[in-house]
Design a protein around this motif. Structure first.
Motif, PDB file in Angstrom:
ATOM      1  N   SER A 136      -4.868   0.654   0.825  1.00 52.36           N
ATOM      2  CA  SER A 136      -4.804  -0.027   2.119  1.00 52.36           C
ATOM      3  C   SER A 136      -5.989  -0.960   2.350  1.00 52.36           C
ATOM      4  CB  SER A 136      -4.710   0.997   3.245  1.00 52.36           C
ATOM      5  OG  SER A 136      -3.556   1.776   3.096  1.00 52.36           O
ATOM      6  N   LYS A 137      -7.178  -0.524   1.978  1.00 55.49           N
ATOM      7  CA  LYS A 137      -8.369  -1.371   2.173  1.00 55.49           C
ATOM      8  C   LYS A 137      -8.290  -2.622   1.307  1.00 55.49           C
ATOM      9  CE  LYS A 137     -11.443   2.250   3.707  1.00 55.49           C
ATOM     10  NZ  LYS A 137     -12.678   3.006   3.473  1.00 55.49           N
TER      11      LYS A 137
ATOM     12  N   HIS B  60       2.816  -1.059   3.916  1.00 54.58           N
ATOM     13  CA  HIS B  60       2.685  -2.432   4.382  1.00 54.58           C
ATOM     14  C   HIS B  60       2.836  -3.357   3.181  1.00 54.58           C
ATOM     15  CE1 HIS B  60       0.125  -0.174   7.351  1.00 54.58           C
ATOM     16  NE2 HIS B  60       1.093  -0.677   8.091  1.00 54.58           N
TER      17      HIS B  60
ATOM     18  N   ARG C 249      -4.564 -13.023   7.579  1.00 51.00           N
ATOM     19  CA  ARG C 249      -4.678 -11.860   8.459  1.00 51.00           C
ATOM     20  C   ARG C 249      -4.534 -12.302   9.902  1.00 51.00           C
ATOM     21  NH1 ARG C 249      -4.127  -6.758   9.676  1.00 51.00           N
ATOM     22  NH2 ARG C 249      -5.976  -5.590  10.272  1.00 51.00           N
TER      23      ARG C 249
ATOM     24  N   LEU D 192      -5.476  -9.873   2.060  1.00 47.90           N
ATOM     25  CA  LEU D 192      -4.828 -10.598   3.147  1.00 47.90           C
ATOM     26  C   LEU D 192      -5.859 -11.433   3.920  1.00 47.90           C
ATOM     27  CD1 LEU D 192      -2.102 -10.937   4.625  1.00 47.90           C
ATOM     28  CD2 LEU D 192      -2.746  -8.986   6.040  1.00 47.90           C
ATOM     29  N   THR D 193      -7.009 -10.857   4.187  1.00 54.08           N
ATOM     30  CA  THR D 193      -8.076 -11.553   4.899  1.00 54.08           C
ATOM     31  C   THR D 193      -8.632 -12.700   4.061  1.00 54.08           C
ATOM     32  OG1 THR D 193      -8.629  -9.537   6.105  1.00 54.08           O
ATOM     33  CG2 THR D 193     -10.306 -11.259   6.039  1.00 54.08           C
TER      34      THR D 193
ATOM     35  N   ASP E 143       1.581 -10.077  10.271  1.00 54.82           N
ATOM     36  CA  ASP E 143       1.165 -10.593   8.966  1.00 54.82           C
ATOM     37  C   ASP E 143       1.669  -9.745   7.803  1.00 54.82           C
ATOM     38  OD1 ASP E 143      -0.426  -8.335   9.270  1.00 54.82           O
ATOM     39  OD2 ASP E 143      -2.309  -9.446   9.405  1.00 54.82           O
ATOM     40  N   HIS E 144       2.546  -8.784   8.096  1.00 51.78           N
ATOM     41  CA  HIS E 144       3.042  -7.881   7.056  1.00 51.78           C
ATOM     42  C   HIS E 144       4.431  -7.369   7.414  1.00 51.78           C
ATOM     43  CE1 HIS E 144       1.512  -5.062  10.080  1.00 51.78           C
ATOM     44  NE2 HIS E 144       2.418  -4.214   9.592  1.00 51.78           N
TER      45      HIS E 144
ATOM     46  N   ASP F 115       0.849  -1.195   0.000  1.00 51.56           N
ATOM     47  CA  ASP F 115       0.000   0.000   0.000  1.00 51.56           C
ATOM     48  C   ASP F 115       0.889   1.251   0.000  1.00 51.56           C
ATOM     49  OD1 ASP F 115       0.824   0.046   2.691  1.00 51.56           O
ATOM     50  OD2 ASP F 115      -1.192  -0.050   3.505  1.00 51.56           O
TER      51      ASP F 115
ATOM     52  N   VAL G 263      -5.787  -5.137   2.857  1.00 49.99           N
ATOM     53  CA  VAL G 263      -6.373  -5.879   3.982  1.00 49.99           C
ATOM     54  C   VAL G 263      -7.393  -6.887   3.470  1.00 49.99           C
ATOM     55  CG1 VAL G 263      -7.790  -5.688   6.066  1.00 49.99           C
ATOM     56  CG2 VAL G 263      -5.924  -4.081   5.680  1.00 49.99           C
ATOM     57  N   ARG G 264      -8.176  -6.515   2.471  1.00 48.73           N
ATOM     58  CA  ARG G 264      -9.173  -7.439   1.906  1.00 48.73           C
ATOM     59  C   ARG G 264      -8.499  -8.685   1.341  1.00 48.73           C
ATOM     60  NH1 ARG G 264     -11.235  -9.427  -2.331  1.00 48.73           N
ATOM     61  NH2 ARG G 264     -10.003  -8.295  -3.850  1.00 48.73           N
TER      62      ARG G 264
ATOM     63  N   ARG H 239      -4.816 -10.542  13.502  1.00 53.90           N
ATOM     64  CA  ARG H 239      -5.146  -9.325  14.253  1.00 53.90           C
ATOM     65  C   ARG H 239      -4.375  -9.260  15.561  1.00 53.90           C
ATOM     66  NH1 ARG H 239      -9.556  -6.678  12.274  1.00 53.90           N
ATOM     67  NH2 ARG H 239     -10.728  -7.785  10.705  1.00 53.90           N
TER      68      ARG H 239
END
Length: 84
Positions: free
Chosen positions: A68-69, A19, A81, A75-76, A46-47, A6, A72-73, A83
């Motif tokens: 960025s969004k 990231h 991901r 990765l999830t 995770d990054h 990102d 994360v999407r 947390r």
């Protein structure tokens, strides 16, 4: 191999950071990070945190630029991901 990065907009320690993630495996992520000179201590859960001055090197080495969004999407969706 698909790595994502990102934009360097995250402030910390007087710098801006990106990231770097993989949507395949942590092994792929660690191997790519080593190739671009990112130290293992830059890995967080995770990054990898990549300073702004290394962003271009990551992209030149093959990391895909995403927001960025989206990062994360992906990765999830990959189940990678972790947390806090």
């Amino acid at each position: 191999m698909t790595l994502y990065i990102d934009p360097p907009v995250w402030p910390g320690h007087g710098r801006l950071w990106s990231h770097l993630v993989s949507d395949v495996s942590y092994e792929e992520l660690h191997a790519f990070a080593a190739r671009i000179g990112a130290p293992r201590r830059a890995f967080e859960r995770d990054h990898y945190d990549v300073p702004a001055e290394r962003y271009g090197a990551a992209v030149a080495a093959g990391a895909l630029e995403v927001g960025s969004k989206e990062l994360v999407r992906r990765l999830t969706a990959a189940g990678l991901r972790r947390r806090k």
